[in-house]
Design a protein around this motif. Sequence first.
Motif, short mmCIF file in Angstrom:
data_model
loop_
_atom_site.label_atom_id
_atom_site.label_comp_id
_atom_site.label_asym_id
_atom_site.label_seq_id
_atom_site.Cartn_x
_atom_site.Cartn_y
_atom_site.Cartn_z
N MET A 1 0.85 -1.17 0.00
CA MET A 1 0.00 0.00 0.00
C MET A 1 0.90 1.24 0.00
O MET A 1 1.77 1.38 0.84
CB MET A 1 -0.88 -0.06 1.26
N LYS A 2 0.67 2.11 -0.95
CA LYS A 2 1.49 3.32 -1.05
C LYS A 2 0.89 4.42 -0.18
O LYS A 2 -0.31 4.63 -0.16
CB LYS A 2 1.54 3.80 -2.50
N VAL A 3 1.78 5.10 0.56
CA VAL A 3 1.38 6.23 1.40
C VAL A 3 2.38 7.36 1.19
O VAL A 3 3.51 7.12 0.74
CB VAL A 3 1.31 5.86 2.90
N ILE A 4 1.99 8.58 1.55
CA ILE A 4 2.94 9.68 1.41
C ILE A 4 3.94 9.63 2.57
O ILE A 4 3.61 9.20 3.68
CB ILE A 4 2.25 11.07 1.32
N ALA A 5 5.15 10.06 2.30
CA ALA A 5 6.25 9.94 3.27
C ALA A 5 5.96 10.67 4.58
O ALA A 5 6.38 10.22 5.65
CB ALA A 5 7.54 10.47 2.66
N SER A 6 5.22 11.77 4.53
CA SER A 6 4.97 12.53 5.76
C SER A 6 4.05 11.79 6.74
O SER A 6 3.96 12.15 7.90
CB SER A 6 4.38 13.91 5.43
N SER A 7 3.37 10.74 6.28
CA SER A 7 2.46 10.00 7.17
C SER A 7 3.15 8.81 7.85
O SER A 7 2.54 8.12 8.65
CB SER A 7 1.24 9.51 6.39
N ILE A 8 4.42 8.58 7.54
CA ILE A 8 5.16 7.47 8.14
C ILE A 8 5.49 7.80 9.60
O ILE A 8 5.94 8.90 9.90
CB ILE A 8 6.46 7.18 7.35
N ARG A 9 5.27 6.84 10.49
CA ARG A 9 5.52 7.02 11.92
C ARG A 9 6.43 5.92 12.44
O ARG A 9 6.59 4.88 11.81
CB ARG A 9 4.20 6.98 12.71
N LYS A 10 6.96 6.14 13.63
CA LYS A 10 7.80 5.15 14.30
C LYS A 10 7.02 3.85 14.46
O LYS A 10 5.85 3.87 14.83
CB LYS A 10 8.23 5.68 15.67
N GLY A 11 7.66 2.72 14.14
CA GLY A 11 7.00 1.43 14.27
C GLY A 11 6.39 0.93 12.97
O GLY A 11 6.10 -0.26 12.84
N ASN A 12 6.18 1.84 11.99
CA ASN A 12 5.65 1.40 10.70
C ASN A 12 6.68 0.53 10.00
O ASN A 12 7.88 0.63 10.26
CB ASN A 12 5.35 2.60 9.79
N VAL A 13 6.21 -0.32 9.11
CA VAL A 13 7.11 -1.17 8.33
C VAL A 13 7.00 -0.77 6.87
O VAL A 13 5.91 -0.69 6.31
CB VAL A 13 6.76 -2.66 8.53
N ILE A 14 8.16 -0.50 6.28
CA ILE A 14 8.23 -0.02 4.90
C ILE A 14 8.91 -1.08 4.05
O ILE A 14 9.86 -1.73 4.49
CB ILE A 14 9.04 1.29 4.84
#
Length: 188
Positions: free
Chosen positions: A1-14
């Motif tokens: 699932m694509k998301v914008i970089a500014s919505s990435i938070r600690k604990g997310n997996v990329i």
Amino acid sequence: MKVIASSIRKGNVIEQDGKLYVVVSAENIHPGKGTPVSQIEMRRISDGVKISERYKTTDQVEKATIEERNYTYLYEDQDGFHFMNPETYDQVQVPKDVVGTQAAYLQENMTVKLSMHDTNPVSIALPQRVTLEVVETEPVTKGQTASSSYKPAVLSNGVRTGVPPHITVGTRIVVMTEDGSYCERAKD
């Protein structure tokens, strides 16, 4: 699932270049002049290598599909930490580098949130607060009741923290698992 970089938070997996990374820290930087950027520090799940990436805040980043479930902490051995799914009684072994510094706050039968990708544990979330006992601290100084200064203390898990002057050895206190800071005296 694509998301914008500014919505990435600690604990997310990329997912990047076919590899999975868990986000260690994410910071959105808005310079006075120029394009806002997201500075993301990540740890590669496969081998633990840390990398730092900088994206424009509008860049698309592939967020991996992660399943979060509650697990009960059982024990630690040389292989890592062992958790049990309370519904299916399946046991999962989590490597020490996934748990990291949070290991000090793990207590038997504690319920934690494990993030799994396929069947691999990628990150762990502990309860916000945990109750521990003070095993070592300076004695109480008489007349120092209104002081806002904290004195050093060692907790039953070996972590050092600052506690108010009225806390003595043997007192059970509540601390934040994120940074080990004192919250309150335990109510039990």
